[in-house]
Design an enzyme around this catalytic site. Sequence first.
Site, short mmCIF file in Angstrom:
data_model
loop_
_atom_site.label_atom_id
_atom_site.label_comp_id
_atom_site.label_asym_id
_atom_site.label_seq_id
_atom_site.Cartn_x
_atom_site.Cartn_y
_atom_site.Cartn_z
CB SER A 20 -0.70 -0.03 1.25
OG SER A 20 -1.82 1.24 1.14
CG ASN A 68 7.24 7.20 2.91
OD1 ASN A 68 6.16 7.64 3.00
ND2 ASN A 68 7.50 5.90 3.23
CB CYS A 135 0.36 5.38 8.38
SG CYS A 135 1.33 6.46 7.32
CE LYS A 172 1.92 -1.75 5.73
NZ LYS A 172 1.80 -1.24 4.25
#
Lengths: 313, 275
Positions: A20, A68, A135, A172
């Site tokens: 993803s 990132n 995230c 996740k």
Amino acid sequence: MNMTINFCGVTFPNPTVLASGILGVVGDSLKNVVINGAGGVTSKSVWLTRHDGHPGPVMMGTQNFYINAVGLPDGGIEKAREELKKYMEWNESQPEEKQVPLIGNIVAGSIKDFAEIAKGMRQIGPDIIEVNISCPNVEDEFGRPFAHCAISAGAATEIVKKNAGKIPVIVKLSPNVGNIGEIAKACEASGAEGLTVANTFGPGMVIDIDTAEPILANKVGGVSGPGIKPLAVKKVWDTASAVKIPIIGMGGVMTGRDVIEFMMAGASLVGIGAGVYYRGVEVFSSVVAEIEEWMVENKVANLQNIVGKALKK
Amino acid sequence: MNDIPRVLKIVEVRMENPMVKTYIFKGNLGAKPGQFVNVWMPRVDEKPFSVAYCDDKEFWLTIAAVGPFTKKLHKDFVKGSKLGVRGPYGNGYTVLKNKHIVLLAGGYGAAPLYFLAHESVKNGCKVEFIVGAKNKDLLLYTEMISKMENVSLHIATDDGSVGMKGYNTLILEKLLAEQNGSSDGHGIAELFVATCGPEVMMKSAMDICEKADVPIEVSIERYMKCGTGVCGNCCVDGLGVPVCKKGPVMRGEMARKISGLAKWHRDNVGLKINW
């Protein structure tokens, strides 16, 4: 020789899955990834409504690492419906043996929003729903509050499961926790049918010494790429030791041999993300060819049989 | 492999027109015409800009003040200021040898095509350089182009303040028609067109070239972030490929496969916006 993997009742033609956040803004880019050999594709994290992400630079790499802080930009569920449907229609038009499953990744900032986004994704109808609770790029939160706490991770899992209908739900995880097995168990107990291990490490930082400025606009970002592979393999090992549900392993996967390594640690499927930076989108077909070569050399007839091979010894 | 920005000093700033400045940097970037770099302004943002000229000693970025980033650049960045640069990225135009080529620039597109003209002339090409703009004040690079050897400059402005009044594609059509019947040894079969500018203009140029059976390369602009084919923001519909990697320069036949060509592009979150 059989490379197909059954994961949560869904058949993947090979174990490589687009992770993803890589490509996936445009439905046709998922098609392009499949044409280039991927066995599965995952959407970007879909929010209920528009989410702008961070200014640039948002990502960069060296031969050793990738970093990132894109900040999960997304156009919201209606955009996802249009783009993912486009992929699904194309996929369904392919001969059955060439069809490649879609994993719809969802993200939210609250339990209430997780319920809504799960409903929205259920209506789109991907093969699997992946819940991003990890995230490290969303606002200033470092994966908190969901992925870093067993209770929150369980609560997010439960609400998505409740609203996802018959679509299998996988979660996740963040690798940046003391005991990933504990979080994994909480997700399993709350109804997760699989786990993705894991999101990026860190956060990390890169400073430009000529200006004394952190380069990422967000200052910090998640670290991936070749350097994190041994850390990620251990996270998969620890997770596979703790739960019975299947795992998508990922972190620094560049080659077919890397895929085999993750599978031996307990992963059924293996995600490729930064690998697209190092070897282009063609990385999928190259990796699949390398797996095939390894299977021939080692007389492995059925790839699924190697899952957890190192772990079970 | 290293895509970390290098911080470089601006060695010169050149005023091109009221909207546009050229920033000159020292160093060997190693860029080809049509490639771009990502420019990092610490604590602000990073944006892609095409290379307007590059040799082994220096390179130029010709930048119009159109948004918050470029307006801040024009206002605060002078000779001696530092900016981060990474790249070059993308594929670039084909630089031919000993051919008769036509360059079609709309607005800011004159900058990267100047670089292509420069390299093509070095390779023995004869160049027809068509430059179009809204009016005389917004023309770019025309003085430099007019001084180049083996380059003929053709100008079109929307208001007719200089050159032909109307779209620059009319000049392209006329040139191709003339060449069709010419006997200078450079028949139409030898021609090659490269264009850079608004997508609607490039699409008309593609149609003109398809009719005349002349090959064309276009430069596709999309919202780019990473420059390395990873983030996916610049992927085009239909082809599904990232423009930063498989472009920005594409042959007409490839660009034609982009769904929504000259109709829409996408913003920073991937939502469609009409051109």
